[in-house]
Motif scaffolding. Sequence first.
Motif, PDB file in Angstrom:
ATOM      1  N   LEU A 294      28.897  40.113  37.618  1.00 55.54           N
ATOM      2  CA  LEU A 294      30.230  40.597  37.948  1.00 55.54           C
ATOM      3  C   LEU A 294      31.114  39.438  38.373  1.00 55.54           C
ATOM      4  O   LEU A 294      30.640  38.481  38.976  1.00 55.54           O
ATOM      5  N   PRO A 295      32.381  39.535  38.050  1.00 61.10           N
ATOM      6  CA  PRO A 295      33.297  38.487  38.525  1.00 61.10           C
ATOM      7  C   PRO A 295      33.486  38.573  40.038  1.00 61.10           C
ATOM      8  O   PRO A 295      33.244  39.607  40.644  1.00 61.10           O
ATOM      9  N   GLU A 296      33.839  37.451  40.641  1.00 66.87           N
ATOM     10  CA  GLU A 296      34.077  37.434  42.083  1.00 66.87           C
ATOM     11  C   GLU A 296      35.567  37.287  42.324  1.00 66.87           C
ATOM     12  O   GLU A 296      36.174  36.299  41.934  1.00 66.87           O
ATOM     13  N   VAL A 297      36.130  38.271  42.966  1.00 68.80           N
ATOM     14  CA  VAL A 297      37.570  38.212  43.251  1.00 68.80           C
ATOM     15  C   VAL A 297      37.765  38.100  44.754  1.00 68.80           C
ATOM     16  O   VAL A 297      37.444  39.014  45.503  1.00 68.80           O
ATOM     17  N   VAL A 298      38.227  36.931  45.175  1.00 67.99           N
ATOM     18  CA  VAL A 298      38.470  36.723  46.597  1.00 67.99           C
ATOM     19  C   VAL A 298      39.808  37.356  46.955  1.00 67.99           C
ATOM     20  O   VAL A 298      40.805  37.121  46.275  1.00 67.99           O
ATOM     21  N   VAL A 299      39.798  38.180  48.001  1.00 66.13           N
ATOM     22  CA  VAL A 299      41.068  38.819  48.378  1.00 66.13           C
ATOM     23  C   VAL A 299      41.509  38.476  49.787  1.00 66.13           C
ATOM     24  O   VAL A 299      42.641  38.752  50.185  1.00 66.13           O
ATOM     25  N   ILE A 300      40.576  37.915  50.573  1.00 66.29           N
ATOM     26  CA  ILE A 300      40.929  37.529  51.934  1.00 66.29           C
ATOM     27  C   ILE A 300      40.822  36.013  52.029  1.00 66.29           C
ATOM     28  O   ILE A 300      39.836  35.424  51.589  1.00 66.29           O
TER      29      ILE A 300
END
Length: 883
Positions: A294-300
């Motif tokens: 899965l892709p890693e999406v940083v949101v913080i």
Amino acid sequence: MDESKNLSKVYEPAAVEEKWYKFWEDNKFFQGKIEKGKEAFSIVMPPPNVTGMLHMGHAMDNTMQDILTRYKRMQGYNTLWIPGTDHAGIATQAKVEAQIKKEGTDRYQLGREKFLERVWAWKEQYGNTITTQLRKLGSSCDWDRERFTMDEGCSKAVREAFVRLYKKGLIYQGNYIVNWCPHCHTTISDIEVEHVEQEGKLYHFRYPIEGSDEYIQIATTRPETMFGDTAVAVHPEDERYQHLIGKFAVLPVIGRKIPIIADEYVEREFGTGAVKITPSHDVNDFEVGKRHNLPEVVVIDKNGKMNENAGPYEGMDRYECREKLIKDFEASGVLVKVDDHTNSVGHCYRCNTVIEPLVSKQWFVKMKPLAEPAMQAAIKGDVRFVPERFTKIYLGWLENIRDWCISRQLWWGHRIPVWYCQDCGEVICETTDPTVCPKCGSHNLQQDPDVLDTWFSSGLWPFSTMGWPEKTPEMETFYPTSVLVTGRDIIFFWVARMLFDALEFTGEVPFKDVLIHGLVLDSQGRKMSKSLGNGVDPLQVIEEVGADSLRFMLITGNTPGNDLRYRTERLEAARNFANKLWNAARFSLMNLEDYTAESSIDPEYQVADKWIMSRFSAVSREVTDLMDRYELGEAARVIYEFAWNELCDWYIEIVKPRLYGKEIPESRYGAQKTLAEIMTSTMELLHPFMPFITEEIWQHLPHEGETIMLSSWPIKDESQIDLKINEQMNLTIEVIRSIRNLRSEMNIPLGKKIEVIINANSKENYAYLNDTLSYITGLASIEKMELKEQLSEKPAQAVTAVVHGIEIYLPLKGLVDIDKEIARLEKELAKMESEIKRIEGKLANKGFVAKAPAEVIEKEKEKMAKYQASKEALLVRLNDYRA
RNA sequence: GGGCGAUUAGCUCAGUCGGUUAGAGUACUUGCUUGACAUGCAAGGGGUCGAUGGUUCGAGUCCAUUAUCGCCCACCA
């Protein structure tokens, strides 16, 4: 040298302690010598934070180390205790950052170089505080070998260790999920995260399924991470969701499509059985993400704020976002329900901020290959934990260990010795700073900006302080060290790391024993802490009652591994003990003014002299055994009881008349000689525990050598233990006690002289008491004493006591109430009879006689005989009265 | 969810290899300006060793179960 007359009535520690510490330090008595052929004993001090202040935990830890060091030094070991301080990355940097904040600036404005100058300046200013304080405690460490984790030698060791591990493939760089502290602005390792159970909420959201009217409901405690969701996971065998696996859910607000995947990690029973997967902000999700690509999406971001991936919520704090999101979702129908839910939330152990797990590029130490030998060392017994139960705790931790994130986004610390070629991307890691890229020849190199976890250098401490990687004389003489003394709170942080580092780099365990102690708690049993304000300042205590008393209080009544409550009553008891010793010394010195070790007078030694020496031999042997088993609290207790009860209460009291009266010079001289010797030896035995007062007294007493700390440990030959003498004195003591007891019961004050008649009832007892008669008359304040082997006629008007068959009569003409006396004797008789019955039962037990050791049976028989004798004497006396 | 520690005198705690009548400090009672010490001396009172069961000739101590408190570890959103 002071005259004994000038000794004050009450011990005043302040001047004494300062004087002797200076004397010891100036004369280099603490120094470890590079000597071959002499057995070494070495300890490295757990380095306190360089800018720290001495607290009770340090005081206890260092007292224990000092006791062991002084003990071994007196035993003749070549002794070295290395002191030092730790740079304490986060803690120190935070302090300096706070300081410059007051000046209206911050480290970024200041720049790295200027900032580090400020930290070094701070270190210079405050770095000596704690070492000064350790001196006040009496710590006999070798200050010439004092080290600092960031001094040149230690830094060299750190560099060497890093490069070696890197080249071995045990240090690697990678993008992984790490613990990020948004306040300290750095990663921290797993053990630096403190998990706290918190009352929270479990939010249920519904995500629409793409191309359908259906929704999938998920449960989460952290709604704000939804922008980083890259899947929804269900259990592969969960019937409710079979038809959805492989389909896509659509994230509300941002409309991103995420797959519905099957993974066994999901618990069907929890929540809805469907989990949102946020690989970049959750450790478990990270693992799931890896399994499913899965892709890693940083949101913080690193400040704990929502980034551009959070759409309209960008820029909000993570908690602000959560609140807003819930409100919005409630309105839009995404929020289905909210349940109460307690879960464990990770906090930064330094600043208590909630940790944000996030994916970032960091340096790690591969733990499995290092952990294995470290575990083996404990299993094989190369390293031994005291108490033993900590072995299991240690092993359990290493067994489940994960790789150690060692890079910190700080400036204060050991900079990671890695350079990146800006032209070809080559990574260079060497023990000397590179200037040119070995691959492309470019000079455009840039060093990694991060520093190492403070504990990386702490792990090397036992050998970095001795000059490793060089083969120094220190390494050869003192490594591996003998024992590590530390609190159980840093077994993982420090002890384990020293073990695997030492095994990796030196091929040996860094210490043979690990002595673990507990925490010093406040009087209510709470941990001492700044926020509670319940901490007691050891320095203030030292000022008030002296270091010796503080040390003694911290050691007595303490068992290895257990916590200790700080109570002022206990401190007072220790202070009183110091004062008692002081006054015993005053007494001795007053009576030794004319004493010389050599004399034309032939010393006459009496029962009491032989007894106290015999007792000292037994006590010193017991203390030695206890010390060797690290039972320091018990050892201190044994000395306390000997010094106070046997030496002060009995020996000194007995010996007074012989010292005061000069009519029998031989007897007086014998008493003086014994007193001088026993006082000196007792000071020596106690010296490791109470170094200052013992030195002060010892110096006043007849002694050999410059200092008590270099005198020999006063262990006596076992042959000096004289059981017959002990028995004789014990009998005498019991007789004196009985007489005192009679006086007390009859309300005859000690000041009033009395007459006593003793019927020994046996040849042996007669001989015993005849020898010690003067002690009895003296200590029981007897004016007229009559001792008979067999009394022909017993006094009619007298109160009676019986001890071991010996009859003691206190004639009180006209004052004896016969009825009362009969009642008293009957009570005593009943007591004897019950004891006899108990022992009879034991001896009648076939199993006991057959299986118990002979000496145990013998003891019982002896007791029986004594009770029998007393019983008979009591009966005779009672019959007299009744007749 | 696992693991560890504690539970002994009114209070705070020792008690190590199972073997005296279970100890200390403090508090309490009584009496003491005894020429080292009232930060002291002497004499006392005070305990079913958390509970239950077991092993043993013998248990505060060893084993099992259990209760209460404390601590540590663990990725159930």
